[in-house]
Design an enzyme around this catalytic site. Structure first.
Site: not given
Length: 485
Positions: A19, A47, A125-126, A273, A377, A413, A462
């Site tokens: 998002c 998105g 977002n997440g 990316y 990428d 992920c 991460c």
């Protein structure tokens, strides 16, 4: 499962971000819907499934929220007439791609919640790691869910906490102590705009200002689009509250449990990316990161060739970096159809084979008879790389050497990026040489994992999808929903 007619284009084998969020509070009382619209246009790359805007008039009836949501791109969902009807000086907006929860209008954001203390508008977002557990707990207590997204779990916890706290920002802090995972939040209450970021800082969020208006946005490029000045990034674990009386008030302590510390771990794919090249996140420019990635590829995986090309769009800047470092000329090998978004109608399975060429075509005059270094990428499943290599060969390229500006994906992920289960990853149980044979390139090289911190100036990141070592323990049950694979 019934096939959808309007689907995510999976053949590009690209990762997808969940998002983009945008919020604005104009202290002068001006309507903000058009600014949110242009901000969302700038975040469209984050998105393309659905989008929405919710606004409120802080001088009008308290808690009255006007909202419009729809499936599709921002310029498809909103008209000039529709925007003019969204009257209000505070508002939030959202663009969505689903990683958890299906692609339906019910799951479009912002969420607007009416509860005993008034209303909340929320854009998220997440991905939450403990969303299923929290959802079951809420359901047992009588909660009725209108969506299948974890954003609604966050909204419920904020609303519940607000009943027992002195302010909405305290309620946000209380909710943050319960939720685990990746989140950048923008919350609109009747008189406040609040931004919050998880203690790891997985997802970006920044603050801007234009005249008497304050803005929160996923990326700084959205601030540029509306002529706003970048102030700073929201820090990991920070809550910012924006009001006319106090401006920006920061709280960095209330969202953590006793003994917890912020442990920054930004998602490296924001730089590789997801982010637009003209964005800066946490003090690091996306463009410079990609230039460095290309330079490192040229240092670590050199090859003699005639031209360096990028796979549009995110491969282009890394290709330029490779060219600058190697001295091999940078060129254009692909023409991209700019009128095909990341979603398009694909009525039959048999049309898959031509889907890449719907979006990309090779410039035969540019590549014929040449040794080409092609930069992309990432390689996820490998379903596109072999086709693009083949397209270059069919256009007359003498050699095709592929370089990838990320390390191989070996793990899924859980934080809002749709990297699938290990068995679906081309690098799983395959050597680089095995992958090279699968995609049909003359050589293949990946970015070395130790280069990742270097390309973001030492920023804590991460790397779980490359190493299997996550900043927080991954969930025992799959929280990522169904992807269009």
């Amino acid at each position: 499962m019934n096939e959808r007619i309007h689907v995510q284009e999976d053949v590009s084998d690209k990762l997808r971000e969940e998002c983009g969020v945008f919020g604005i509070y104009d202290f002068s009382g001006e309507d903000v819907a058009s600014s949110i619209y242009y901000g969302l246009l700038a975040l469209q790359h984050r998105g393309q499934e659905s989008c929405g805007i919710a606004v409120s008039d802080t001088q009008g009836p308290k808690g009255k929220v006007l909202s419009t949501k729809g499936m599709g791109l921002v310029n498809e969902v909103f008209s000039a007439e529709g925007l003019s009807s969204l009257k209000g000086d505070i508002g939030v907006g959202h663009v969505r791609y689903s990683t958890a929860g299906g692609s339906t209008i019910e799951n479009a954001q912002p969420l607007v919640l009416n509860y005993i203390k008034g209303t909340l508008g929320l854009a998220h977002n997440g991905n939450l790691l403990n969303a299923p557990e929290l959802r079951r707990e809420l359901a047992r207590d009588g909660a009725i869910f209108q969506t299948t997204i974890d954003s609604e779990v966050i909204a419920y916890h904020i609303a519940r906490a607000r009943v027992h706290t002195r302010s909405v920002e305290e309620a946000v802090a209380a909710a943050m102590k319960k939720i685990k995972g990746a989140y950048s939040l923008i919350v609109m209450s009747p008189r406040k705009l609040i931004g919050a970021r998880d203690p790891f800082g997985f997802k970006p969020l920044c603050i801007g200002k234009r005249d008497n208006a304050y803005i929160l946005a996923s990326e700084s490029c959205a601030l540029d689009t509306i002529g706003a000045e970048f102030i700073r990034d929201v820090e990991p674990g920070e809550i910012v509250t924006i009001t006319p009386k106090n401006g920006i008030v920061s709280d960095r302590s209330q969202c953590l449990k006793p003994g917890e510390k912020e442990l920054p771990a930004r998602c490296i794919f924001e730089y590789i990316y997801f982010g637009r090249p003209d964005s800066h996140m946490d003090g690091v420019g996306v463009y410079n990161s990609r230039i460095l990635a290309g330079r490192y590829l040229a240092m670590d995986s050199p090859v003699d060739a005639d031209m360096v090309v990028g796979v549009p769009e995110s491969g282009n800047v890394a290709a330029l970096g490779y060219s600058l470092e190697s001295g091999i000329p940078y060129g254009t090998a692909f023409v991209k159809n700019g009128y095909v978004g990341r979603t398009f109608i694909k009525p039959k399975q048999s049309s898959r084979e031509s889907s890449v060429q719907v979006k990309l075509n090779v410039l035969k005059d540019a590549v014929a008879g040449k040794r080409i270094i092609m930069i992309d990428d990432s390689i996820v499943r490998g379903t596109t790389s072999d086709r693009i290599v083949r397209m270059l060969r069919e256009a007359g390229a003498k050699e095709v050497h592929m370089r990838v500006s990320s390390p191989p994906f070996l793990w899924p992920c859980y934080f809002g990026t749709d990297i699938p289960e290990r068995e679906q990853l081309i690098a799983y149980n395959r050597s680089t040489e095995d992958i090279r044979k699968v995609i049909g390139a003359d050589s293949l090289g990946y970015l070395k994992i130790e280069r990742l911190e270097q390309m973001v100036d030492g920023l804590p990141i991460c790397k779980g999808c490359f190493t299997g070592k996550y900043p927080v323990e991954p969930p025992q049950e799959d929280i990522r929903g169904e992807y269009d694979k």
